[in-house]
Design a protein around this motif. Sequence first.
Motif, PDB file in Angstrom:
ATOM      1  N   VAL B  10       0.851  -1.196   0.000  1.00 42.41           N
ATOM      2  CA  VAL B  10       0.000   0.000   0.000  1.00 42.41           C
ATOM      3  C   VAL B  10       0.884   1.243   0.000  1.00 42.41           C
ATOM      4  O   VAL B  10       1.800   1.370   0.831  1.00 42.41           O
ATOM      5  N   LEU B  12       0.782   5.012   0.612  1.00 39.11           N
ATOM      6  CA  LEU B  12      -0.029   6.058   1.234  1.00 39.11           C
ATOM      7  C   LEU B  12       0.693   7.385   1.054  1.00 39.11           C
ATOM      8  O   LEU B  12       1.875   7.499   1.404  1.00 39.11           O
ATOM      9  N   GLN B  18       0.106   9.545  -5.720  1.00 38.97           N
ATOM     10  CA  GLN B  18      -0.949   9.306  -6.715  1.00 38.97           C
ATOM     11  C   GLN B  18      -0.369   9.246  -8.129  1.00 38.97           C
ATOM     12  O   GLN B  18      -0.726   8.388  -8.930  1.00 38.97           O
ATOM     13  N   ILE B  41      -1.535  -1.257  -4.161  1.00 43.25           N
ATOM     14  CA  ILE B  41      -2.724  -0.431  -3.927  1.00 43.25           C
ATOM     15  C   ILE B  41      -2.239   0.994  -3.687  1.00 43.25           C
ATOM     16  O   ILE B  41      -1.485   1.253  -2.748  1.00 43.25           O
ATOM     17  N   ARG B  43      -2.837   4.578  -2.551  1.00 40.90           N
ATOM     18  CA  ARG B  43      -3.684   5.491  -1.776  1.00 40.90           C
ATOM     19  C   ARG B  43      -3.022   6.862  -1.707  1.00 40.90           C
ATOM     20  O   ARG B  43      -2.897   7.471  -0.638  1.00 40.90           O
ATOM     21  N   LEU B  45      -3.375  10.612  -2.333  1.00 47.45           N
ATOM     22  CA  LEU B  45      -4.466  11.585  -2.434  1.00 47.45           C
ATOM     23  C   LEU B  45      -3.853  12.955  -2.672  1.00 47.45           C
ATOM     24  O   LEU B  45      -3.318  13.582  -1.747  1.00 47.45           O
ATOM     25  N   LEU B  75       3.926  -1.031   3.693  1.00 41.40           N
ATOM     26  CA  LEU B  75       3.181   0.238   3.689  1.00 41.40           C
ATOM     27  C   LEU B  75       4.190   1.372   3.566  1.00 41.40           C
ATOM     28  O   LEU B  75       5.050   1.533   4.442  1.00 41.40           O
TER      29      LEU B  75
END
Lengths: 254, 254
Positions: B10, B12, B18, B41, B43, B45, B75
């Motif tokens: 992930v 973040l 992005q 994934i 994430r 933003l 992560l």
Amino acid sequence: MTVCDLDHIVLLGDSITQGGWEPHGFGQRLAAVYARRLDVINRGLSGYNTRWIIPVFEQTKGNEGEHDHPKIRLLTIWFGANDAVFPQFVQHVPLDEYAANLRTLINMVRSPDSAWYEPHTKIVLITPPPVNVPQWSTRPDVEPGTPIDRDLAVTEKYAESVREVGKSEGVVVCDVFAPLWEAAGKKEEGLAKFMYDGLHLNADGYTIVYEALIKTIKDNMPELHYENLQPAFAPWDEVDPANLDKSLVKRKLF
Amino acid sequence: MTVCDLDHIVLLGDSITQGGWEPHGFGQRLAAVYARRLDVINRGLSGYNTRWIIPVFEQTKGNEGEHDHPKIRLLTIWFGANDAVFPQFVQHVPLDEYAANLRTLINMVRSPDSAWYEPHTKIVLITPPPVNVPQWSTRPDVEPGTPIDRDLAVTEKYAESVREVGKSEGVVVCDVFAPLWEAAGKKEEGLAKFMYDGLHLNADGYTIVYEALIKTIKDNMPELHYENLQPAFAPWDEVDPANLDKSLVKRKLF
């Protein structure tokens, strides 16, 4: 867990799907335009055919009791490049079995009796692309004397089979054989512009695929077009510092 | 459901995360090399800071009773580009709160008391990249007279804060500020080779980030390096047609 589940676009296929993660591949492009809306999950397995993907798919956990978990909103099924090798090669799947396997995959998701029934999933079947045998036979990593394993006419029959299965099953088809062949000037050597080895697509080839797929979505399931999906979290310039928690509530996309 | 769950990486962060889905972005590259091993994934933003991501993260479903579901194996937490804007801008987060927010995020995952406790997750903190203010102030879409909202010296303090938080919390840090600054010849204008607008990375900038991150993984958590993870399903030339179901059994990666 993952951080704030989003629903999925799942790309099921062979090496041409797996390679969709390369720069300008159709997976990379989908991931970029669907960012903050849907997660793109690439289940492209290089070398696989429709016979082999069924036992793979059967290992998927079903949905029972998982109402709260991510849903597949869009499933692309893109095989044929390996099924269409000549019968003496291990990846070969006869044409009638190929069509039957596609029907099996469709019904695993679509049939209410299936352990993998997912009524929220829209399916798109993609035709195999045409092949450029002179380019494929002379690719740098091929051993001299390697027998030719596929040809254009046979692959075209597998593409036609996808169209027929889509029609008879009422499933949307994204035809990439036709526009690639058209763009190649309907000449096998013209395909070299769109493939790096006669079988696998380069950035120009994936551009045609991506555009065909986005048009297929727009025409047949516009609610899934990225322009019609709001981002799950507010654009930064809509975040209200005085009401932070409220303005950051995850939005319902469906 | 998704087709045959894999565990997750992930990412973040803010717009620089992005944008990792762009061609040659670090997300695209991770997705390509981790194909068939871990799902990436994103994430990221755009525009978000560490203050805003916490209420977002808090909307993540916890792990209780989900032993069977995908785990976050890696992560990455990459903020600071927006936190470091000057105090009169809405995205600003003071330096001490920035460090505290990073600690909060870390402990949401790492503390056994947390609703989001995930003992299988390795965390990597990434420093914000340096900024090139002359390039940022003259980007094509900026209105004339727009006040300057950030500078190099302040952003460098946020990068240094990440290094300190990593050290004090015992969390691995991937420093991208230092190698980008080095590659720019330690001159702000030298950053133009690595950024398309003075803030956001281009393919050359993401190359430095990707290589730094892969080295960080290799040096600190080699079990997560893609070369040390087998594919979840057999390579096609190891599939045994006489024992199809057996040779297609999903492998345990961890």
